[in-house]
Motif scaffolding. Structure first.
Motif, short mmCIF file in Angstrom:
data_model
loop_
_atom_site.label_atom_id
_atom_site.label_comp_id
_atom_site.label_asym_id
_atom_site.label_seq_id
_atom_site.Cartn_x
_atom_site.Cartn_y
_atom_site.Cartn_z
N SER A 155 43.08 1.68 -13.90
CA SER A 155 42.23 0.48 -13.90
C SER A 155 42.83 -0.64 -14.75
CB SER A 155 40.84 0.83 -14.44
OG SER A 155 40.20 1.76 -13.58
N GLU A 156 43.43 -0.26 -15.87
CA GLU A 156 44.05 -1.26 -16.74
C GLU A 156 45.25 -1.92 -16.06
OE1 GLU A 156 45.10 0.76 -20.31
OE2 GLU A 156 43.02 1.20 -20.87
N ALA A 157 45.97 -1.13 -15.26
CA ALA A 157 47.19 -1.63 -14.63
C ALA A 157 46.92 -2.45 -13.37
CB ALA A 157 48.11 -0.46 -14.29
N GLN A 158 45.77 -2.20 -12.72
CA GLN A 158 45.53 -2.80 -11.41
C GLN A 158 45.54 -4.34 -11.40
OE1 GLN A 158 43.21 -0.58 -8.65
NE2 GLN A 158 42.12 -2.39 -7.92
N PRO A 159 44.95 -5.02 -12.38
CA PRO A 159 45.00 -6.49 -12.35
C PRO A 159 46.43 -7.04 -12.30
CG PRO A 159 43.35 -5.76 -13.91
CD PRO A 159 44.10 -4.54 -13.50
N ASN A 160 47.35 -6.40 -13.02
CA ASN A 160 48.73 -6.87 -13.00
C ASN A 160 49.40 -6.58 -11.67
OD1 ASN A 160 50.71 -8.34 -14.38
ND2 ASN A 160 51.73 -6.49 -15.11
N VAL A 161 49.01 -5.47 -11.04
CA VAL A 161 49.51 -5.17 -9.69
C VAL A 161 49.09 -6.28 -8.74
CG1 VAL A 161 49.30 -3.60 -7.71
CG2 VAL A 161 49.53 -2.67 -10.03
N ILE A 162 47.81 -6.64 -8.80
CA ILE A 162 47.29 -7.70 -7.93
C ILE A 162 48.00 -9.03 -8.21
CG2 ILE A 162 45.23 -9.06 -7.38
CD1 ILE A 162 43.63 -6.45 -7.84
N LYS A 163 48.27 -9.31 -9.47
CA LYS A 163 48.99 -10.53 -9.84
C LYS A 163 50.38 -10.55 -9.21
CE LYS A 163 50.85 -13.02 -13.85
NZ LYS A 163 51.01 -12.99 -15.33
N MET A 164 51.10 -9.44 -9.28
CA MET A 164 52.44 -9.37 -8.69
C MET A 164 52.38 -9.55 -7.17
SD MET A 164 54.61 -9.04 -11.13
CE MET A 164 53.60 -9.82 -12.37
N LEU A 165 51.37 -8.97 -6.54
CA LEU A 165 51.21 -9.10 -5.09
C LEU A 165 50.92 -10.55 -4.71
CD1 LEU A 165 49.16 -5.86 -4.35
CD2 LEU A 165 51.59 -6.25 -3.91
N GLN A 166 50.14 -11.22 -5.53
CA GLN A 166 49.84 -12.63 -5.28
C GLN A 166 51.10 -13.48 -5.40
OE1 GLN A 166 46.75 -13.20 -8.19
NE2 GLN A 166 45.09 -12.78 -6.73
N ILE A 167 51.94 -13.16 -6.37
CA ILE A 167 53.21 -13.88 -6.54
C ILE A 167 54.10 -13.67 -5.32
CG2 ILE A 167 55.36 -13.93 -7.86
CD1 ILE A 167 53.64 -13.40 -10.38
N LEU A 168 54.18 -12.43 -4.86
CA LEU A 168 55.00 -12.14 -3.67
C LEU A 168 54.46 -12.85 -2.44
CD1 LEU A 168 55.79 -8.32 -4.04
CD2 LEU A 168 57.37 -10.24 -4.36
N GLU A 169 53.14 -12.85 -2.30
CA GLU A 169 52.54 -13.51 -1.13
C GLU A 169 52.77 -15.02 -1.17
OE1 GLU A 169 48.85 -12.96 1.83
OE2 GLU A 169 48.49 -12.42 -0.25
N ALA A 170 52.69 -15.60 -2.35
CA ALA A 170 52.95 -17.04 -2.48
C ALA A 170 54.39 -17.37 -2.13
CB ALA A 170 52.63 -17.49 -3.90
N GLN A 171 55.32 -16.52 -2.56
CA GLN A 171 56.72 -16.73 -2.23
C GLN A 171 56.95 -16.56 -0.73
OE1 GLN A 171 59.41 -17.89 -3.32
NE2 GLN A 171 60.90 -17.08 -1.86
N LEU A 172 56.30 -15.59 -0.15
CA LEU A 172 56.46 -15.31 1.29
C LEU A 172 55.97 -16.49 2.13
CD1 LEU A 172 57.23 -13.14 3.42
CD2 LEU A 172 54.86 -12.33 3.26
N GLY A 173 54.80 -17.01 1.81
CA GLY A 173 54.26 -18.11 2.59
C GLY A 173 54.19 -17.77 4.06
N ASP A 174 54.72 -18.67 4.91
CA ASP A 174 54.73 -18.42 6.35
C ASP A 174 56.07 -17.88 6.82
OD1 ASP A 174 52.11 -19.40 6.63
OD2 ASP A 174 52.84 -21.47 6.75
N ALA A 175 56.95 -17.55 5.89
CA ALA A 175 58.29 -17.07 6.26
C ALA A 175 58.23 -15.64 6.77
CB ALA A 175 59.23 -17.17 5.08
N VAL A 176 59.28 -15.24 7.44
CA VAL A 176 59.37 -13.87 7.97
C VAL A 176 59.74 -12.90 6.86
CG1 VAL A 176 60.54 -12.38 9.63
CG2 VAL A 176 60.01 -14.74 10.24
N PHE A 177 60.61 -13.35 5.95
CA PHE A 177 61.11 -12.48 4.89
C PHE A 177 60.88 -13.13 3.52
CE2 PHE A 177 63.84 -11.74 8.66
CZ PHE A 177 63.49 -10.43 8.91
N ILE A 178 61.11 -12.37 2.47
CA ILE A 178 60.85 -12.83 1.10
C ILE A 178 61.58 -14.14 0.79
CG2 ILE A 178 61.23 -12.31 -1.36
CD1 ILE A 178 58.95 -10.72 -0.31
N CYS A 179 62.81 -14.26 1.27
CA CYS A 179 63.61 -15.45 0.96
C CYS A 179 63.92 -16.27 2.21
CB CYS A 179 64.89 -15.06 0.24
SG CYS A 179 64.61 -14.41 -1.42
N GLY A 180 63.00 -16.32 3.15
CA GLY A 180 63.21 -17.18 4.31
C GLY A 180 63.27 -16.44 5.62
N GLU A 181 64.27 -16.76 6.43
CA GLU A 181 64.34 -16.24 7.79
C GLU A 181 65.39 -15.14 7.96
OE1 GLU A 181 61.95 -17.31 9.87
OE2 GLU A 181 61.34 -18.40 8.07
#
Length: 216
Positions: free
Chosen positions: A136-162
């Protein structure tokens, strides 16, 4: 045909899976596990520490060459062997892949794997029980990391673009494990772009081999 390289480490390790994914993507034949030429290597034993003084996995063995640190191994495989490139030609785009590879290896791995998944997979509580307070203590940071990854992903196919890159090979095993948890929907929303990304990565031939494979 004998394997071109050996990956020292257990198949369930996310970082071992990353190197396996890179080998599969490039068509490099490989073996893996805690043995070299049929000889067992004790985890953090003398032979392991000779290969990697920090006692971590994976270690890549290519003939007389030995390498540790996952992203470095992947960059070596990409440069050394033929097959689809896992890094952009453009200097800035390549630097972005290096940036995200480092961030995933450090911050994302620490939050998702070290502090969360390992507690669920290898509980350290009394009688081998999961320490749910730690989860439970770790989960908020997991969600934070996932949000960062999703923001970087955006509408792209891959993490760093196409283009599929080393950054995707690093992220995929971690996200795959999370997506297999019973409460995965609490972490990665079913309709999110990150969830769609995980689905795309799982459909790649390399991932179908690595993520579902039993130890060879």
């Amino acid at each position: 045909m004998s394997a071109q390289v050996h990956i020292l480490g257990p198949q369930f390790s996310t970082f071992v899976r990353t190197v396996m994914l890179c080998c599969e993507e490039k068509g490099v034949s490989y073996s893996h596990g805690f043995s070299i030429n049929g000889e067992e290597v004790e985890h953090k034993g003398a032979q392991h520490l000779k290969l990697n003084p920090f006692g971590k996995v994976p270690v890549l063995i290519h003939g007389d060459r030995k390498l540790y640190e996952t992203a470095s191994i992947c960059r070596y495989l990409d440069a050394q062997f033929d097959g689809p490139t896992l890094q952009p030609e453009d200097v800035y785009q390549r630097a972005l892949v290096d940036q995200w590879s480092a961030a995933i290896s450090l911050y994302v791995d620490q939050a998702i794997v070290r502090e969360y998944l390992l507690e669920l997979a290898f509980p350290k509580g009394e009688n081998g029980e999961v320490r749910w307070n730690k989860v439970s203590e770790a989960q908020p940071n997991v969600i934070k990391m996932l949000q960062i990854l999703e923001a970087q992903l955006g509408d792209a196919v891959f993490i760093c673009g196409e283009q599929y890159t080393i950054a995707d090979a690093l992220a995929t095993p971690m996200l795959d494990y999370l997506s297999n948890l019973p409460h995965a929907a609490e972490l990665i929303a079913p309709g999110s772009s990150l969830n769609a990304y995980v689905g795309r990565m799982r459909q790649r031939p390399a991932a179908k081999t690595v993520l579902t494979a039993m130890a060879r």
